[in-house]
Design an enzyme around this catalytic site. Structure first.
Site, PDB file in Angstrom:
ATOM      1  N   LEU A 147       0.868  -1.174   0.000  1.00 56.33           N
ATOM      2  CA  LEU A 147       0.000   0.000   0.000  1.00 56.33           C
ATOM      3  C   LEU A 147       0.904   1.223   0.000  1.00 56.33           C
ATOM      4  O   LEU A 147       1.959   1.227   0.639  1.00 56.33           O
ATOM      5  CB  LEU A 147      -0.910   0.038   1.240  1.00 56.33           C
ATOM      6  CG  LEU A 147      -2.040  -0.996   1.344  1.00 56.33           C
ATOM      7  CD1 LEU A 147      -2.768  -0.830   2.678  1.00 56.33           C
ATOM      8  CD2 LEU A 147      -3.005  -0.888   0.183  1.00 56.33           C
ATOM      9  N   ASP A 148       0.500   2.264  -0.714  1.00 51.54           N
ATOM     10  CA  ASP A 148       1.270   3.511  -0.697  1.00 51.54           C
ATOM     11  C   ASP A 148       1.382   4.027   0.736  1.00 51.54           C
ATOM     12  O   ASP A 148       0.525   3.739   1.586  1.00 51.54           O
ATOM     13  CB  ASP A 148       0.577   4.582  -1.540  1.00 51.54           C
ATOM     14  CG  ASP A 148       0.621   4.272  -3.031  1.00 51.54           C
ATOM     15  OD1 ASP A 148       1.402   3.384  -3.422  1.00 51.54           O
ATOM     16  OD2 ASP A 148      -0.125   4.914  -3.781  1.00 51.54           O
ATOM     17  N   LYS A 149       2.400   4.818   0.985  1.00 52.65           N
ATOM     18  CA  LYS A 149       2.631   5.364   2.319  1.00 52.65           C
ATOM     19  C   LYS A 149       1.403   6.088   2.866  1.00 52.65           C
ATOM     20  O   LYS A 149       1.024   5.903   4.025  1.00 52.65           O
ATOM     21  CB  LYS A 149       3.825   6.313   2.290  1.00 52.65           C
ATOM     22  CG  LYS A 149       4.144   6.948   3.640  1.00 52.65           C
ATOM     23  CD  LYS A 149       5.364   7.855   3.550  1.00 52.65           C
ATOM     24  CE  LYS A 149       5.652   8.511   4.904  1.00 52.65           C
ATOM     25  NZ  LYS A 149       6.851   9.385   4.848  1.00 52.65           N
ATOM     26  N   THR A 151      -1.717   5.794   1.812  1.00 54.90           N
ATOM     27  CA  THR A 151      -2.948   5.011   1.694  1.00 54.90           C
ATOM     28  C   THR A 151      -3.075   4.129   2.926  1.00 54.90           C
ATOM     29  O   THR A 151      -2.123   3.457   3.317  1.00 54.90           O
ATOM     30  CB  THR A 151      -2.921   4.134   0.430  1.00 54.90           C
ATOM     31  OG1 THR A 151      -2.776   4.975  -0.715  1.00 54.90           O
ATOM     32  CG2 THR A 151      -4.201   3.332   0.305  1.00 54.90           C
ATOM     33  N   HIS A 247       0.596   3.509  -7.981  1.00 57.00           N
ATOM     34  CA  HIS A 247      -0.261   4.700  -7.899  1.00 57.00           C
ATOM     35  C   HIS A 247      -1.460   4.633  -8.856  1.00 57.00           C
ATOM     36  O   HIS A 247      -2.021   5.664  -9.230  1.00 57.00           O
ATOM     37  CB  HIS A 247       0.539   5.968  -8.199  1.00 57.00           C
ATOM     38  CG  HIS A 247       1.655   6.231  -7.236  1.00 57.00           C
ATOM     39  ND1 HIS A 247       2.586   7.229  -7.424  1.00 57.00           N
ATOM     40  CD2 HIS A 247       2.004   5.618  -6.071  1.00 57.00           C
ATOM     41  CE1 HIS A 247       3.452   7.222  -6.430  1.00 57.00           C
ATOM     42  NE2 HIS A 247       3.122   6.244  -5.595  1.00 57.00           N
TER      43      HIS A 247
END
Length: 367
Positions: A147-149, A151, A247
């Site tokens: 997961l993105d930082k 998110t 992304h």
């Protein structure tokens, strides 16, 4: 039998892996070239039969390994760096994230602002604190997706090597289902649709930013559905990625003119709303459903982080409405390319039927 010959029984955790991978996992000091030579000369045996490095192992089989060969003295290699021990606060911090735990898997609710893995200038991240979630297992759990930082939400960890391989296969095969919630700027005109836009790394950003690239990009598809909206100001949407590009959800929503609230990277200043709405990212992995290696399914919900929940309350959105339609197993709407493909297949079928009718009439005339 040579007394130095070693025998090992394949454990359940190694069921299905290649023989060379078994050596790498359990006898890492034996390199691939030596394994290949032993296999060619018949010194490696599985249940008494000759084996090759690519053979798949089955739980309960016996692996015969010849005596290890002496190694010439070399300059001692530097010991591998070890992870610093976690503080009590870090251990507690990680364990408070756990929302599901069984013998094969752990699911955590990752907070926004915590990176999944380390990078330049990133000292604290999930991967660096997984020792806190080892519990009674011999090994620390393994990451199987990211997961993105910024998110938040459900992040799956595998507790065994077998589970890691199993989950990774399901993620790469797109059989795992992930549902994200997001607040976006404005309201999409089409309320239930597919975004089918290829993505590539944007030149000049060092790979830190993606963009739509019709010529060089990799295929990327996202389904979105509008759950509710607050006038024309913002919409609460459900997002399901059918591919796993970096992304992807953020770029796709920005590309159709509705960037995710708080995503200044892709929505620029337009991504920030006034009226008490947090400037943090409003993208959350709400639900994860995936087959379990021991049978059944993992199907888990992750609560919203505080800033997202407060924004939902401010905008008057009801959480129950989102969960009511989440994970709909019905077929998603077709993209333009899919519709064209279906139309071509239908036209081809009609032409085939007509050719058959003409042949039938021709044969009837001959009679």
């Amino acid at each position: 039998m040579n007394k130095d010959v070693r025998q090992f029984v394949v454990a359940a955790d190694d069921d299905g892996i290649r023989l060379d991978r078994w050596f790498k996992r359990h006898l890492a000091d034996i390199n691939f070239n030596l394994v290949s030579r032993w296999a060619r000369t018949g010194q490696i045996r599985v249940d008494g039969a000759r084996a090759t490095p690519g053979d798949r192992l089955t739980v309960g089989q016996t692996i015969r390994v010849p005596p290890d060969e002496p190694v010439k003295a070399t300059v001692a290699a530097k010991p591998k760096s070890t992870r610093p021990p976690l503080s009590d606060e870090q251990t507690e911090y990680m364990r408070e994230m756990v929302i599901h735990q069984d013998a094969q898997a752990i699911v955590i609710n990752k907070p926004p602002g915590l990176a999944t893995q380390g990078g330049t200038g990133t000292m604290e991240h999930v991967d660096g604190m997984l020792d806190a979630l080892q519990f009674e297992c011999e090994n620390r759990p393994k990451l199987v997706h990211r997961l993105d930082k910024d998110t938040s939400g459900a992040l799956l960890l595998a507790r065994t090597s077998r589970a890691a391989a199993y989950f990774s296969k399901h993620f790469s095969g797109r059989t795992a289902k992930k549902v994200y919630w997001a607040l976006v700027v404005g309201v999409p005109e089409i309320e239930d649709g597919i975004i089918d836009l290829p993505l590539a790394k944007q030149p000049g950003t060092g790979g830190e930013k993606m963009h739509v690239d019709q010529k060089e990009g990799q295929a990327a598809r996202t389904r979105y559905r509008v759950i509710d909206h607050a006038a024309s100001r913002t919409a609460w949407v459900e997002l399901q990625p059918f591919t796993g590009r970096t992304h992807q959800l953020r770029v796709h929503m920005a590309a159709i003119g509705h960037p995710i609230v708080g995503d200044g990277k892709y929505g620029l200043q337009e991504a920030f709303l006034t009226g008490g709405i947090s400037r943090k990212m409003h993208l959350h992995a709400r639900r994860l459903r995936i087959d379990h290696p021991d049978g059944g399914k993992i199907d888990i919900l992750a609560d919203l982080p505080t800033h997202f929940a407060e924004s939902m309350d401010t905008l008057g959105f009801e959480l129950a409405e989102g969960d009511r339609i989440a994970m709909d197993d019905g077929p998603p709407p077709m993209s333009r390319e899919m519709l064209k493909s279906k139309a071509r297949a239908h036209a081809k079928g009609v032409r085939k039927e007509r050719r058959g009718e003409r042949r039938g009439r021709g044969e009837a005339k001959k009679k």
